[in-house]
Scaffold this motif. Structure first.
Motif, PDB file in Angstrom:
ATOM      1  N   ASP A  78       0.888  -1.522  -0.096  1.00  0.00           N
ATOM      2  CA  ASP A  78       0.239   0.025  -0.131  1.00  0.00           C
ATOM      3  C   ASP A  78       0.779   1.213  -0.104  1.00  0.00           C
ATOM      4  OD1 ASP A  78      -1.610   2.232   0.377  1.00  0.00           O
ATOM      5  OD2 ASP A  78      -2.880   1.110   2.046  1.00  0.00           O
ATOM      6  N   PRO A  79       1.070   1.743  -1.266  1.00  0.00           N
ATOM      7  CA  PRO A  79       1.992   2.824  -1.302  1.00  0.00           C
ATOM      8  C   PRO A  79       1.488   4.140  -0.274  1.00  0.00           C
ATOM      9  CG  PRO A  79       1.860   2.012  -3.358  1.00  0.00           C
ATOM     10  CD  PRO A  79       0.885   1.337  -2.516  1.00  0.00           C
ATOM     11  N   MET A  80       0.300   4.369  -0.397  1.00  0.00           N
ATOM     12  CA  MET A  80      -0.024   5.802   0.278  1.00  0.00           C
ATOM     13  C   MET A  80       0.121   5.299   1.836  1.00  0.00           C
ATOM     14  SD  MET A  80      -1.066   7.466  -1.987  1.00  0.00           S
ATOM     15  CE  MET A  80      -1.651   8.899  -1.013  1.00  0.00           C
ATOM     16  N   LEU A  81      -0.058   4.231   2.014  1.00  0.00           N
ATOM     17  CA  LEU A  81       0.185   4.066   3.626  1.00  0.00           C
ATOM     18  C   LEU A  81       1.615   4.028   3.925  1.00  0.00           C
ATOM     19  CD1 LEU A  81      -0.714   2.808   6.645  1.00  0.00           C
ATOM     20  CD2 LEU A  81      -0.470   0.509   5.627  1.00  0.00           C
ATOM     21  N   LEU A  82       2.599   3.794   2.872  1.00  0.00           N
ATOM     22  CA  LEU A  82       4.238   3.894   3.178  1.00  0.00           C
ATOM     23  C   LEU A  82       4.454   5.471   3.252  1.00  0.00           C
ATOM     24  CD1 LEU A  82       7.069   3.001   3.142  1.00  0.00           C
ATOM     25  CD2 LEU A  82       6.753   2.903   0.487  1.00  0.00           C
TER      26      LEU A  82
ATOM     27  N   HIS B 249       6.010   9.830   6.791  1.00  0.00           N
ATOM     28  CA  HIS B 249       5.639  11.329   7.283  1.00  0.00           C
ATOM     29  C   HIS B 249       5.798  11.265   8.919  1.00  0.00           C
ATOM     30  CE1 HIS B 249       3.600  14.868   8.537  1.00  0.00           C
ATOM     31  NE2 HIS B 249       3.997  15.342   7.140  1.00  0.00           N
ATOM     32  N   ILE B 250       5.472  10.316   9.394  1.00  0.00           N
ATOM     33  CA  ILE B 250       5.560   9.883  10.787  1.00  0.00           C
ATOM     34  C   ILE B 250       6.854   9.893  11.162  1.00  0.00           C
ATOM     35  CG2 ILE B 250       5.061   8.560  12.921  1.00  0.00           C
ATOM     36  CD1 ILE B 250       2.503   7.917  11.597  1.00  0.00           C
ATOM     37  N   ILE B 251       7.716   9.058  10.270  1.00  0.00           N
ATOM     38  CA  ILE B 251       9.037   8.847  10.660  1.00  0.00           C
ATOM     39  C   ILE B 251       9.785   9.987  10.593  1.00  0.00           C
ATOM     40  CG2 ILE B 251      11.290   7.391  10.040  1.00  0.00           C
ATOM     41  CD1 ILE B 251       9.360   5.311   9.551  1.00  0.00           C
ATOM     42  N   CYS B 252       9.613  10.919   9.633  1.00  0.00           N
ATOM     43  CA  CYS B 252      10.340  11.926   9.106  1.00  0.00           C
ATOM     44  C   CYS B 252       9.969  13.356   9.726  1.00  0.00           C
ATOM     45  CB  CYS B 252      10.576  12.140   7.680  1.00  0.00           C
ATOM     46  SG  CYS B 252      11.414  10.709   6.850  1.00  0.00           S
TER      47      CYS B 252
ATOM     48  N   PHE C 136       6.045  17.526   1.037  1.00  0.00           N
ATOM     49  CA  PHE C 136       6.908  16.061   1.325  1.00  0.00           C
ATOM     50  C   PHE C 136       6.595  14.857   0.677  1.00  0.00           C
ATOM     51  CE2 PHE C 136       7.024  12.045   3.877  1.00  0.00           C
ATOM     52  CZ  PHE C 136       8.661  12.333   3.980  1.00  0.00           C
ATOM     53  N   ALA C 137       5.433  14.654   0.537  1.00  0.00           N
ATOM     54  CA  ALA C 137       4.838  13.517  -0.499  1.00  0.00           C
ATOM     55  C   ALA C 137       5.209  13.458  -1.947  1.00  0.00           C
ATOM     56  CB  ALA C 137       3.354  13.353  -0.399  1.00  0.00           C
ATOM     57  N   LYS C 138       5.209  14.872  -2.376  1.00  0.00           N
ATOM     58  CA  LYS C 138       5.637  15.228  -3.836  1.00  0.00           C
ATOM     59  C   LYS C 138       7.024  14.898  -4.018  1.00  0.00           C
ATOM     60  CE  LYS C 138       1.791  17.904  -5.350  1.00  0.00           C
ATOM     61  NZ  LYS C 138       1.322  19.134  -6.078  1.00  0.00           N
TER      62      LYS C 138
ATOM     63  N   LEU D 200       9.005  12.346  -2.448  1.00  0.00           N
ATOM     64  CA  LEU D 200       9.230  10.973  -2.207  1.00  0.00           C
ATOM     65  C   LEU D 200       9.652  10.290  -3.384  1.00  0.00           C
ATOM     66  CD1 LEU D 200       6.810  10.193   0.827  1.00  0.00           C
ATOM     67  CD2 LEU D 200       9.145  10.798   0.761  1.00  0.00           C
ATOM     68  N   PRO D 201      10.557   9.477  -3.396  1.00  0.00           N
ATOM     69  CA  PRO D 201      10.983   8.647  -4.666  1.00  0.00           C
ATOM     70  C   PRO D 201       9.987   7.681  -4.808  1.00  0.00           C
ATOM     71  CG  PRO D 201      12.209   7.882  -2.831  1.00  0.00           C
ATOM     72  CD  PRO D 201      11.406   9.067  -2.294  1.00  0.00           C
ATOM     73  N   PHE D 202       9.508   7.385  -6.086  1.00  0.00           N
ATOM     74  CA  PHE D 202       8.975   6.204  -6.533  1.00  0.00           C
ATOM     75  C   PHE D 202       9.324   5.680  -8.001  1.00  0.00           C
ATOM     76  CE2 PHE D 202       5.829   7.888  -3.714  1.00  0.00           C
ATOM     77  CZ  PHE D 202       5.306   6.817  -2.965  1.00  0.00           C
ATOM     78  N   PRO D 203       9.683   4.590  -8.037  1.00  0.00           N
ATOM     79  CA  PRO D 203       9.380   3.259  -7.106  1.00  0.00           C
ATOM     80  C   PRO D 203       9.885   3.682  -5.725  1.00  0.00           C
ATOM     81  CG  PRO D 203      10.504   2.360  -8.763  1.00  0.00           C
ATOM     82  CD  PRO D 203      10.325   3.825  -9.082  1.00  0.00           C
ATOM     83  N   PRO D 204       8.876   3.040  -4.498  1.00  0.00           N
ATOM     84  CA  PRO D 204       9.826   3.346  -3.296  1.00  0.00           C
ATOM     85  C   PRO D 204      10.620   2.537  -2.557  1.00  0.00           C
ATOM     86  CG  PRO D 204       7.518   1.922  -3.135  1.00  0.00           C
ATOM     87  CD  PRO D 204       8.086   2.323  -4.481  1.00  0.00           C
ATOM     88  N   ASP D 205      11.568   1.800  -3.418  1.00  0.00           N
ATOM     89  CA  ASP D 205      12.375   0.848  -2.797  1.00  0.00           C
ATOM     90  C   ASP D 205      13.232   1.421  -1.990  1.00  0.00           C
ATOM     91  OD1 ASP D 205      10.999   0.152  -5.510  1.00  0.00           O
ATOM     92  OD2 ASP D 205      12.638  -1.542  -5.760  1.00  0.00           O
ATOM     93  N   ALA D 206      13.976   2.633  -1.999  1.00  0.00           N
ATOM     94  CA  ALA D 206      14.732   3.115  -1.317  1.00  0.00           C
ATOM     95  C   ALA D 206      14.160   3.707   0.217  1.00  0.00           C
ATOM     96  CB  ALA D 206      15.412   4.601  -2.020  1.00  0.00           C
ATOM     97  N   MET D 207      12.884   3.906  -0.021  1.00  0.00           N
ATOM     98  CA  MET D 207      12.349   4.177   1.332  1.00  0.00           C
ATOM     99  C   MET D 207      11.982   2.666   2.016  1.00  0.00           C
ATOM    100  SD  MET D 207       9.399   7.041   0.629  1.00  0.00           S
ATOM    101  CE  MET D 207       8.398   6.185  -0.821  1.00  0.00           C
TER     102      MET D 207
END
Length: 169
Positions: free
Chosen positions: A55-59, A64-67, A81-83, A85-92
């Motif tokens: 679930d990318p939106m949950l990610l 957001h909480i972590i950072c 912040f959301a805009k 973020l890197p996608f695909p989200p592998d690095a996160m």
């Protein structure tokens, strides 16, 4: 000693504009993730990454909480912040996994990594099995005929209701 430092690296990722973000868990952050999203991020009895991988939106919400402290320092809105973020989200995802590992005592790091890798492997195998099963069902002429027949019945029933209705209603 260098190898050990490399293995226990600080969890980070870079956003779309190459800004580095530190991903670190503490009990307060872990509890906030649990309270807001029902994910026990440092409980290895279940896969803590499963929902974040699917679930990318949950990610995004968990990231957001972590950072949040870093976001406030940069005076970013949640949308800004959301805009970034890197996608695909592998690095996160890798940074969150590293932060989970770093949450545990150093002597447990390799075990925690193995547990997380096992969960990821099971997830991949489950995805592959699900895809294969869906393909076999979709390729089965009997299943497709049954679905087609059901659709024909539903359309016929809908048409009957429309044509049986009194005029003007």
């Amino acid at each position: 000693h260098y190898q050990n430092q490399n293995r226990n690296r600080m969890a980070t990722f870079r956003d779309r504009i190459e800004h580095g973000w530190t991903v670190s868990l503490d009990p307060v952050i872990a509890d906030e993730i649990k309270q807001k999203h029902q994910i026990e991020i440092v409980n290895l009895q279940n896969d803590p990454m499963l929902q974040l991988r699917t679930d990318p939106m949950l990610l995004v919400a968990v990231m957001h909480i972590i950072c949040q402290d870093q976001i406030q320092k940069l005076e970013l809105t949640p949308e800004q912040f959301a805009k970034r973020l890197p996608f695909p989200p592998d690095a996160m995802l890798m940074a969150i996994e590293d932060s989970i590992v770093n949450f545990f005592p150093t002597g447990r790091h390799s075990h925690v990594r193995e547990v997380l890798a096992s969960y990821a492997s099971m997830g991949t195998k489950t995805d592959e099995l699900t895809t294969a099963k869906m393909r076999s069902v979709a390729d089965n002429p009997q299943v497709m005929k049954a679905l087609s027949d059901k659709a024909d019945r539903e359309i016929a029933n809908a048409m009957k209701i429309l044509t049986d209705s009194p005029a003007g209603t």
